[in-house]
Design an enzyme around this catalytic site. Sequence first.
Site, PDB file in Angstrom:
ATOM      1  N   CYS A  14       1.489   3.028  -6.024  1.00 39.75           N
ATOM      2  CA  CYS A  14       1.581   3.515  -7.399  1.00 39.75           C
ATOM      3  C   CYS A  14       0.196   3.600  -8.048  1.00 39.75           C
ATOM      4  O   CYS A  14      -0.606   4.439  -7.644  1.00 39.75           O
ATOM      5  CB  CYS A  14       2.557   2.644  -8.200  1.00 39.75           C
ATOM      6  SG  CYS A  14       3.056   3.456  -9.722  1.00 39.75           S
ATOM      7  N   HIS A  66       7.227   2.542  -5.303  1.00 43.55           N
ATOM      8  CA  HIS A  66       7.043   1.099  -5.088  1.00 43.55           C
ATOM      9  C   HIS A  66       7.808   0.689  -3.840  1.00 43.55           C
ATOM     10  O   HIS A  66       9.032   0.647  -3.850  1.00 43.55           O
ATOM     11  CB  HIS A  66       7.553   0.315  -6.305  1.00 43.55           C
ATOM     12  CG  HIS A  66       6.624   0.389  -7.463  1.00 43.55           C
ATOM     13  ND1 HIS A  66       5.617  -0.532  -7.654  1.00 43.55           N
ATOM     14  CD2 HIS A  66       6.518   1.278  -8.474  1.00 43.55           C
ATOM     15  CE1 HIS A  66       4.937  -0.213  -8.746  1.00 43.55           C
ATOM     16  NE2 HIS A  66       5.465   0.876  -9.267  1.00 43.55           N
ATOM     17  N   GLU A 106       7.565  -2.300  -2.474  1.00 43.20           N
ATOM     18  CA  GLU A 106       7.771  -3.748  -2.455  1.00 43.20           C
ATOM     19  C   GLU A 106       9.099  -4.178  -3.062  1.00 43.20           C
ATOM     20  O   GLU A 106       9.522  -5.306  -2.894  1.00 43.20           O
ATOM     21  CB  GLU A 106       6.600  -4.453  -3.176  1.00 43.20           C
ATOM     22  CG  GLU A 106       6.509  -4.227  -4.686  1.00 43.20           C
ATOM     23  CD  GLU A 106       5.791  -2.931  -5.095  1.00 43.20           C
ATOM     24  OE1 GLU A 106       5.934  -1.926  -4.387  1.00 43.20           O
ATOM     25  OE2 GLU A 106       5.118  -2.926  -6.133  1.00 43.20           O
TER      26      GLU A 106
END
Length: 518
Positions: A84, A174, A176
């Site tokens: 990002c 994202h 994660e």
Amino acid sequence: MTHPTDSILIVDFGSQVTQLIARRVREAGVYSEIAPFTTADAAFARMAPKGVILSGSPASVLTDGSPRIPQAILDSGVPILGICYGQQVLMHQLGGSVTLGESGEFGHAVIEVTDDCALFDGVWQLGESHTVWMSHGDKVTALAPGFRPVAVSPGSPIAVVADDTRKYYATQFHMEVAHTPDGAKLIANFARHVCGLSGDWTMAEFRAAKIAEIRQQVGTGRVICGLSGGVDSSVVAVLIHEAIGEQLTCVYVDHGLMRAGESEQVVTLFRNHYNIPLVHVDAEATFLAGLAGITDPEAKRKFIGGAFIDIFEAEAKKVGGADFLAQGTLYPDVIESVSFTGGPSVTIKSHHNVGGLPDRMNMQLVEPLRELFKDEVRALGVELGLPPAFVGRHPFPGPGLAIRIPGEVTKERCDILRKADAIYLEEIRKAGLYDTIWQAFAVLLPVRSVGVMGDGRTYDNVLALRAVTSTDGMTAEAFQFPGDFLPRVATRIVNEVKGINRVTYDYTSKPPGTIEWE
Ligand code: XMP
């Protein structure tokens, strides 16, 4: 601090979810540390990592003074993965361009893989579509030299970029967060396939390394460890005992505000099972006397924290000659938060259970869990032979039941709460729900209600039950119990616990509520 040489450095630009990147890397069997962008160059020099991951951020690269990647990292030649803001800043610094988004992408998006690259190897194939989680306003509009686009989304023509030569990869989404189903696999791919790390960082290895480190730090000195009855201090004690045996003395200041049977369990486990020298201070009377008349939650915490330190210090003096103080500090306590607003964040509740202790006692600290997340501490506990049910217990606040009894804390109210709480937890375990809940407990309210039992009128206490799901305690959702669970527990509690005639369930999430009532 020692750490494995095969590691990954995560540069934190202030995203709310940076810790999740570290989790995903460690789940891939690779040691990782987070450093704020302001000190990332020093961390990079100290760790000599085999890869770097750049986090997201609330900032915009187009704003003056927004965070940058330390030049030393870009000059080093180690592989980089940008996420990002990490993608935007990488493009910006390497000669691409980023434009202020007119409309951002927030939430689920579907991206299409338009080219192969090492980051995708074995996970995503050319032409496939995949769900990812986006949360961005700005976007990359021109690639930096050497990069090519490898995936597109409706809102980001440059959703993922790759430079296989330099081993630089960056994604707008994202990876994660759990909302990106293949995110963990992509992070593991970066760590193992792109950076070439073996992925063999295990708890057994950590245990052996820590034991060597503790022996080296302590030498022939003596260590005092304050047991709280909780998981972290218990794991610290067992680990240090394994390293230095009788040079360790544990002091358990028992404030009498533990759950049913918990103190006995701690004492039996440490004294009888592990044979660890343990001073058990039964200070229930002191704590209850000091709590008399206190109703304000912060005043309760302040008193309990202060009394704990006084008693611990006095006991430590009696043991005598200790040079080191062991503490169960965890990684989330150590990570420096990155703030763009300047001032410190507001204190909602002061969690200062043993705060101030080290300064006052002028001792060196032994903090073997500083690099671990909570569930890694649990895994280490199991590795050390602690019973899984013991290390798997829900989090329990340092001030104990005192902050689950709004209003004045008395022995009678503690006993009533302990009984009700034990029934609630017993039913949760019986239903097989304990491990899916982050934290479940009862709160004894300072409210009386009218009831009818047999032929008589009752006028008794009201109990609130709470159970939440959470990943880190920062946010939480009320747990939805199946069908008849809550009515069954309510009936058992009212029937079996004298003093309670009504039971309610708390459906508030956090925010706006907090997990505990005080
Ligand atoms: P809150 O109530 O702030 O709780 O949403 C978040 C997590 O912290 C625990 N908690 C405490 N832990 N001392 C502690 O050691 C405290 O004073 C304290 N207050 C809350 C709470 O149980 C939850 O896990």
